[in-house]
Design an enzyme around this catalytic site. Structure first.
Site, PDB file in Angstrom:
ATOM      1  N   SER A 198       1.708   1.918  -2.011  1.00  9.59           N
ATOM      2  CA  SER A 198       1.287   3.000  -1.106  1.00  9.59           C
ATOM      3  C   SER A 198       2.422   3.985  -0.866  1.00  9.59           C
ATOM      4  CB  SER A 198       0.774   2.440   0.225  1.00  9.59           C
ATOM      5  OG  SER A 198       1.829   1.995   1.047  1.00  9.59           O
ATOM      6  N   LYS A 228       3.271  -3.590   9.128  1.00 12.72           N
ATOM      7  CA  LYS A 228       2.246  -4.299   9.891  1.00 12.72           C
ATOM      8  C   LYS A 228       2.816  -5.263  10.911  1.00 12.72           C
ATOM      9  CE  LYS A 228      -1.416  -2.435   7.945  1.00 12.72           C
ATOM     10  NZ  LYS A 228      -2.384  -1.623   8.701  1.00 12.72           N
TER      11      LYS A 228
END
Lengths: 338, 92
Positions: free
Chosen positions: A282, A68
């Site tokens: 994830s 991110k």
């Protein structure tokens, strides 16, 4: 709500954020250019065609520890250039953690206070990381998941025009960070045509941006999403009409979209340690799906998966302990994992 | 028989059943069998155009049917069908 004083600039000298952005100065210059490593040792030779390679893009190597950083830098840079974000203006964003942490890190450097809206059931490490970079944290109801955070942030932004909301779910600068950054790096690093790209599905930014660029280069590439299979406790929407499809995500651009449960995601996360990779949940889901793709792959195929973050933020959840999968599925039911 | 997993928001329409068995060689046929037992479900899942509603995701053996053959997706004899409301990002 936890309130922390707005951060200043770098200690000592006055900061010119525009110049910082222009020069990519300081830690911002360390965003991106992450390693791509071969983890084919995790493939089962008995069920995999000869020469199939599995490569992992280690986005955990970004300064704040996740993919991110790319997205946050892209959204802030574009907003500064367009004038939508003024010097010193506060940034508000719904996040499951990583985007908030990235915005807080970059905001700290460039002089933007950050307020992050997160589901209340995130791991405590995420709250700690946000606060150490000076961000305020606002909690949305756990049972509403990410949809609840998006809705609450939109309400807060509508009520206070002094806030700037990048909104990663809708901001084209999110997938563009991957189109211009992640994907060209993969093309250069893979050393062969890429046959499949696997990533966890969140906003869809990674899959859309990387997918668009890879398809230009390799028209037959398969873009594959690993999607968290939600438990009943976080599906507390009142009706299906309140569902939310991020505008960034064009599901028709996905070749496959596969649900992965919590226990299988954790099993994948544990398995990654066999390749020496300490990753978040994830990435375990991405490994689970990448191994399925590998079983069906032609000899010599190159499969790339993305490791979105490292495991630090999940240590308190104890996912590397000795609980079995059934116990994990139960224990993780109410959590918010990516 | 295929098995449908019903999300909490739709359980009021299935007598609070969490899992419902349905016969059919395709997803469309299995849905018809499900709707025969629980007719109020139809309009919540299928739109006026006969396709899946925008905020409804359906997975056969964990794969999104929109990347398979949609409602025409063929079912294995013991297929698992999951109906989910669309969620933003990681919802777990």
């Amino acid at each position: 709500m936890t309130s922390v004083p707005a951060p200043g600039g770098l200690a000592g000298a006055p900061v010119d954020p525009a110049a910082l952005l222009a020069q990519g100065a300081g830690v911002l210059s360390a965003i991106g250019h992450t390693p791509l490593v071969d983890i084919s040792l995790l493939l089962d030779p008995a069920t995999t065609a000869p020469g199939v390679r599995l490569l992992a893009k280690l986005e955990s190597a970004n300064p704040s520890g996740s993919v991110k950083d790319r997205v946050a830098l892209s959204m802030i840079t574009r907003a500064r250039e367009s004038g939508a974000l003024q010097p010193g203006q506060m940034i508000l964003e719904p996040t499951s953690g990583n985007t908030g942490i990235s915005l807080a890190m970059i905001g700290r450097v460039l002089g933007h206070p950050v307020r992050a809206v997160m589901p209340a059931n995130v791991t405590p490490e995420r709250i700690g990381l946000l606060q150490l970079f000076g961000a305020e944290v606002v909690f949305s109801p756990a049972e509403l998941g990410s949809n609840g955070s998006v809705r609450m942030a939109q309400e807060l932004a509508a009520a206070d025009p002094s806030l700037f909301m990048p909104l990663q779910y809708e901001n084209p600068a999110n997938p563009d960070a991957h189109y211009h950054g992640t994907a060209p790096e993969l093309i250069e690093q893979a050393g062969a045509p890429i046959d499949a790209f696997v990533s966890g599905l969140g906003t869809g930014g990674t899959l859309m941006g990387v997918g668009r660029r890879l398809r230009e280069q390799f028209p037959d590439v398969k873009i594959v999403a690993a999607e968290p299979r939600p438990g009943d406790s976080i599906m507390g929407l009142r009706s299906l009409e309140e569902g939310y499809v991020p505008p960034v995500l064009d599901a028709s651009k996905l070749d496959r979209r596969i649900l992965v449960g919590n226990a299988a995601s954790v099993a994948g996360t544990r398995e990654l340690t066999r390749a020496g990779i300490f990753a978040g949940v994830s990435a375990g889901a991405a490994l689970n799906v990448a191994k399925r793709i590998a079983k069906q792959a032609a000899p010599g195929a190159t499969i790339v998966m993305l490791v979105a973050d490292s495991g630090w933020k999940y240590l308190s959840a104890g996912i590397w302990d000795d609980r079995d999968e059934a116990q994990l599925e139960t224990d993780m039911e109410a959590g918010h994992w990516w | 028989m295929a098995t449908f997993r019903i999300p909490p928001v739709l359980r009021p329409l299935t007598d609070e059943q969490v899992e419902v068995e349905a016969a059919g060689d395709t997803l469309a046929a299995a849905f018809e069998s499900l709707f025969a037992s629980y007719p109020d479900l139809r309009s919540r899942v299928i739109g006026d155009d006969g396709e899946l509603r925008r905020f409804v995701n359906v997975y056969v053996d964990d794969e999104d049917v929109r990347t398979l053959d949609g409602l025409a997706t063929a079912l294995e004899p013991k297929a698992s069908i999951i109906v989910l409301p669309a969620m933003a990002g990681g919802s777990r």
